[in-house]
Design an enzyme around this catalytic site. Structure first.
Site, PDB file in Angstrom:
ATOM      1  N   GLU A 199       0.784  -1.079  -0.002  1.00 55.90           N
ATOM      2  CA  GLU A 199      -0.107  -0.037   0.179  1.00 55.90           C
ATOM      3  C   GLU A 199       1.012   1.242  -0.057  1.00 55.90           C
ATOM      4  O   GLU A 199       1.421   1.816   1.083  1.00 55.90           O
ATOM      5  CB  GLU A 199      -0.769  -0.024   1.211  1.00 55.90           C
TER       6      GLU A 199
ATOM      7  N   GLY B  25      -6.350   6.709   0.307  1.00 56.12           N
ATOM      8  CA  GLY B  25      -7.500   7.858   0.434  1.00 56.12           C
ATOM      9  C   GLY B  25      -7.134   8.793  -0.320  1.00 56.12           C
ATOM     10  O   GLY B  25      -7.760   9.924   0.231  1.00 56.12           O
TER      11      GLY B  25
HETATM   12  P1  13P Z   1      -8.351   3.563   0.352  1.00 60.30           P
HETATM   13  O1  13P Z   1      -8.878   2.453  -0.440  1.00 60.30           O
HETATM   14  O2  13P Z   1      -9.405   4.302   1.093  1.00 60.30           O
HETATM   15  O3  13P Z   1      -7.213   4.256  -0.368  1.00 60.30           O
HETATM   16  O4  13P Z   1      -7.620   2.992   1.435  1.00 60.30           O
HETATM   17  C1  13P Z   1      -6.579   1.925   1.360  1.00 60.30           C
HETATM   18  C2  13P Z   1      -6.223   1.221   2.442  1.00 60.30           C
HETATM   19  O5  13P Z   1      -5.684   1.768   3.500  1.00 60.30           O
HETATM   20  C3  13P Z   1      -6.666  -0.195   2.950  1.00 60.30           C
HETATM   21  O6  13P Z   1      -6.166  -0.628   3.971  1.00 60.30           O
END
Ligand code: 13P
Length: 252
Positions: A168, A174
């Protein structure tokens, strides 16, 4: 080796118990014919037993978002691996960047948490990822190397048989900014070879490596189509069952 994709929803600090039950119930109904991918949702600790009850007998799995590595004791406010297991969870997310960023999580505590999860038979989802400045400074691979090597220090391939890795990139979480197909391909390939170098070819072949960071119904198919991407860890878009099902059914 074929790895069954895992599409996991991290609900973060959203939804009360009743709200979590409502979304989980809707999702379970929408998922009743899903077979080719494994589905997991991770609500808050408080909702775990409630959601466990509402998804009983469905094809949705339950996960927690964190744990504390001690077995029990005077650790006010913390939740142990045993407690999570007893609440009905099968997975636990460990080392999420938000925990590293806001709650002082380090590779050392991550490593202890992985052990605690494995000891009770919870499947750990180890989150790793570089920040935007680290990427700009061309440190992406060294950061990931350090997070994986230190987070999994002292373990052998056998102990890590249930491990899931989640890449990630912090700058994609986000933000609506998704890593490009090439960036994801490069990193996932790198991570798989890193697992082979640190552990074994078997472990590298069998470990699912998820991508996370602004995964949406619109980009899920392209991301899931990348070699070495074995699923997704979804934040925002997993909160709404109607949206999340379109990610789960990315192939349809
Ligand atoms: P988003 O999909 O909201 O970008 O978040 C990703 C996340 O942190 C999943 O653990």
């Amino acid at each position: 080796m074929s790895r069954r994709p895992l599409i996991a929803g991290n609900w973060k600090m959203y939804k009360t118990g009743p709200e979590a039950v409502e979304t989980a119930t809707t999702l379970a109904r929408l998922c009743s014919n899903v077979q080719d991918v494994e589905v997991m949702i991770a609500p808050s600790f408080l909702s775990l037993p409630l959601v466990a009850e509402s998804i009983k007998g469905t094809n949705i799995n339950l996960g927690a978002q964190n744990l504390y590595f001690e077995k029990q004791g005077a650790f006010t406010g913390e939740v142990s691996a045993d407690m999570i297991k007893a609440a009905g969870a099968k997975y636990v997310i460990i080392g999420h960047s938000e925990r590293r960023q806001y709650f002082g999580e380090t590779d050392t505590s991550v490593c202890k948490k992985i052990k605690a999860a494995i000891e009770v038979g919870l499947k750990p989802i180890l989150c790793i990822g570089e920040s935007d400045t680290q990427r700009d400074d061309e440190k992406t691979f060294s950061v990931l190397d350090k997070q994986v090597s230190n987070g999994l220090k002292g373990y052998g391939s056998d102990e890590l048989a249930q491990l899931v890795l989640a890449y990630e990139p912090v700058w994609a979480i986000g933000t609506g900014k998704t890593a490009s197909i090439d960036q994801v391909r490069q990193v996932h390939l790198y991570l798989r070879s890193l697992l082979e170098k640190l552990f074994s070819k078997d472990l590298a072949d069998q470990t699912r490596i998820l991508y996370g960071g602004s995964v949406k119904p619109e980009n899920a198919k392209d991301l899931m189509g990348i070699e070495d991407v074995d699923g997704a860890l979804v934040g925002g878009a997993s909160l709404d069952a109607d949206k999340f099902i379109n990610i789960i059914k990315y192939n349809n």
